[in-house]
Design an enzyme around this catalytic site. Structure first.
Site, PDB file in Angstrom:
ATOM      1  N   ASP A  47       0.722  -1.328  -0.535  1.00 11.40           N
ATOM      2  CA  ASP A  47       0.166  -0.214   0.303  1.00 11.40           C
ATOM      3  C   ASP A  47       0.342   1.467   0.007  1.00 11.40           C
ATOM      4  O   ASP A  47       1.590   2.088   0.806  1.00 11.40           O
ATOM      5  CB  ASP A  47      -1.076   0.201   1.159  1.00 11.40           C
ATOM      6  CG  ASP A  47      -2.269   1.394   1.252  1.00 11.40           C
ATOM      7  OD1 ASP A  47      -2.017   1.269  -0.113  1.00 11.40           O
ATOM      8  OD2 ASP A  47      -2.858   1.171   2.256  1.00 11.40           O
ATOM      9  N   GLU A  87      -6.438   4.937  -9.379  1.00 12.96           N
ATOM     10  CA  GLU A  87      -7.358   5.746  -8.823  1.00 12.96           C
ATOM     11  C   GLU A  87      -8.015   6.676  -9.849  1.00 12.96           C
ATOM     12  O   GLU A  87      -7.336   7.204 -10.016  1.00 12.96           O
ATOM     13  CB  GLU A  87      -6.986   6.429  -7.289  1.00 12.96           C
ATOM     14  CG  GLU A  87      -8.548   6.374  -6.729  1.00 12.96           C
ATOM     15  CD  GLU A  87      -8.685   6.106  -5.051  1.00 12.96           C
ATOM     16  OE1 GLU A  87      -9.582   6.350  -4.237  1.00 12.96           O
ATOM     17  OE2 GLU A  87      -8.374   5.692  -4.383  1.00 12.96           O
ATOM     18  N   LYS A 100      -9.148   1.962 -10.160  1.00  8.08           N
ATOM     19  CA  LYS A 100     -10.034   2.610  -7.994  1.00  8.08           C
ATOM     20  C   LYS A 100     -10.947   3.180  -8.602  1.00  8.08           C
ATOM     21  O   LYS A 100     -10.170   4.254  -8.806  1.00  8.08           O
ATOM     22  CB  LYS A 100      -8.193   2.485  -7.379  1.00  8.08           C
ATOM     23  CG  LYS A 100      -8.407   1.890  -6.098  1.00  8.08           C
ATOM     24  CD  LYS A 100      -7.673   2.643  -5.225  1.00  8.08           C
ATOM     25  CE  LYS A 100      -7.640   2.184  -3.719  1.00  8.08           C
ATOM     26  NZ  LYS A 100      -6.520   2.168  -3.091  1.00  8.08           N
ATOM     27  N   THR A 151     -12.993   1.049  -3.934  1.00  8.34           N
ATOM     28  CA  THR A 151     -12.038   1.418  -2.324  1.00  8.34           C
ATOM     29  C   THR A 151     -12.910   1.952  -1.457  1.00  8.34           C
ATOM     30  O   THR A 151     -14.154   1.633  -2.204  1.00  8.34           O
ATOM     31  CB  THR A 151     -11.553   2.315  -3.254  1.00  8.34           C
ATOM     32  OG1 THR A 151     -10.362   2.474  -1.708  1.00  8.34           O
ATOM     33  CG2 THR A 151     -11.318   3.637  -3.510  1.00  8.34           C
ATOM     34  N   PHE A 158     -11.719  -1.131   4.357  1.00  8.25           N
ATOM     35  CA  PHE A 158     -11.058  -0.690   5.096  1.00  8.25           C
ATOM     36  C   PHE A 158     -11.132  -0.786   6.697  1.00  8.25           C
ATOM     37  O   PHE A 158     -12.070  -0.403   7.035  1.00  8.25           O
ATOM     38  CB  PHE A 158     -10.557   1.128   4.754  1.00  8.25           C
ATOM     39  CG  PHE A 158     -10.930   1.519   3.197  1.00  8.25           C
ATOM     40  CD1 PHE A 158     -10.844   0.804   2.649  1.00  8.25           C
ATOM     41  CD2 PHE A 158      -9.723   3.017   3.916  1.00  8.25           C
ATOM     42  CE1 PHE A 158      -9.717   0.988   1.669  1.00  8.25           C
ATOM     43  CE2 PHE A 158      -9.810   3.441   2.747  1.00  8.25           C
ATOM     44  CZ  PHE A 158      -8.996   2.489   1.826  1.00  8.25           C
TER      45      PHE A 158
END
Length: 326
Positions: free
Chosen positions: A18, A97, A133, A157, A179
């Site tokens: 990440d 993203e 994303k 996400t 998350f």
């Protein structure tokens, strides 16, 4: 000598970095990597990113763009350039993203995803190595549904609840990122609690519930736990399809010699098809889930802010003669 916890974990779960820090990715050599606007902005602020920034700006300027359009295109190109560099260091995929300001616009999300993929194609990157994303709004999930039908793989996400996971399953997305840490943070604040034992950690329990739901219904979408606050949370989800972990926690796991066992085990599928979640039901469930609705919007706002910060950095960095002033 006992293998490190990280080595053991890699035998149970696909580990994803990440980070957009190229040196950290080179050090830990994960299979996949994820990025987001905050990580891109942080990476762009480093001195060793100078060459990438100059190249991105030059490419955008060569397209004849000026002012706002020039800076926004530079951000997209820079984001893809980081992805390209990451892909040189890993064997798998990188998540890139879409601009979070488009999170409630299905058509604009689809268009931006295709723009990013076109940039990757220009660098000779195979589409199958990219995960687009997208935030797990209803509109984002519908965009992913269209993209997946065209063979474009997506990572949904900012996912905090089972209703979001159900809608993603209906859309047949490739991967979701629930998350863990942000859920824990919310409950600690809401319930005025300093600590939860790991077996009662709300973030860990949320991912377990989603994992069990997917496996019991034969959902092919992969579950990738994200946003960890501790190695204990990571290890509590050993056996999950994927886990995306920040470099500082990867380093701790590499030093850890404790025994690691699978905590999530796929149950046999009942082959019972779950009822499709309609837009009204999704939005009603999201409204009623204060944690999920607050964290989804806060996450979107945070990613927009990070992109705005990168926009400001680039505006400050380039003068009229396109010379970098970092």
């Amino acid at each position: 000598m006992t293998d490190s916890a990280l080595s053991q974990l890699k035998k149970l779960t696909t580990i994803v970095a990440d980070s957009s820090d190229l040196s950290a990715i080179e050090q830990f050599r994960p299979l996949d990597a994820t990025t987001n606007p905050s990580l891109i902005t942080a990476a762009a602020s480093q001195e060793n990113s100078r060459e990438l920034i100059e190249a991105a700006y030059g490419q955008a300027k060569a397209e004849g763009l000026t002012h706002d359009a020039l800076i926004e295109r530079t951000i997209d190109i820079l984001t893809v350039k980081f992805g390209v560099e990451i892909l040189k260091l890993i064997e798998g995929r990188v998540s890139t993203e879409v601009d979070a300001s488009l999170s409630y616009n299905t058509e604009a999300t689809i268009a931006k995803a295709k723009e990013l993929l076109a940039l990757y194609a220009g660098y000779g990157v195979d589409q199958n190595r990219i995960l687009i994303k997208i935030a797990s709004t209803w509109e984002g999930i519908q965009a992913a549904k269209v993209l997946e039908a065209e063979g474009i793989h997506c990572n949904l996400t900012l996912l905090f609840g089972l209703h979001q996971a159900q809608a993603c399953a209906d859309a047949q997305v490739t991967l979701i990122s629930p998350f863990v840490g942000r859920i824990l943070d919310w409950y600690k604040k809401a319930e005025n609690v300093d600590h939860y034992p790991i077996d009662k950690d709300p973030g860990v329990l949320s991912v377990k519930a989603i994992f069990d739901y997917y496996k019991s219904h034969g959902v092919k979408t992969e579950v990738m736990g994200a946003s960890f606050r501790s190695t204990a949370q990571v290890l509590a989800l050993a056996g999950c399809d994927l886990l995306t972990v920040a470099p500082n926690l990867l380093a701790q796991l590499q030093e850890d010699q404790s025994n690691v066992e699978a905590q999530l085990i796929a149950v046999p599928s009942s082959h019972e098809t779950a009822p499709e979640l309609l837009e009204h039901d999704f939005k009603t469930a999201l409204e009623r889930d204060l944690m999920a609705s607050q964290l989804l919007q806060t996450g979107i706002d945070g990613f927009i802010k990070a992109r705005d910060q990168l926009n400001t950095l680039l505006r400050q960095s380039f003068g009229e003669n396109a010379e970098l002033k970092l």
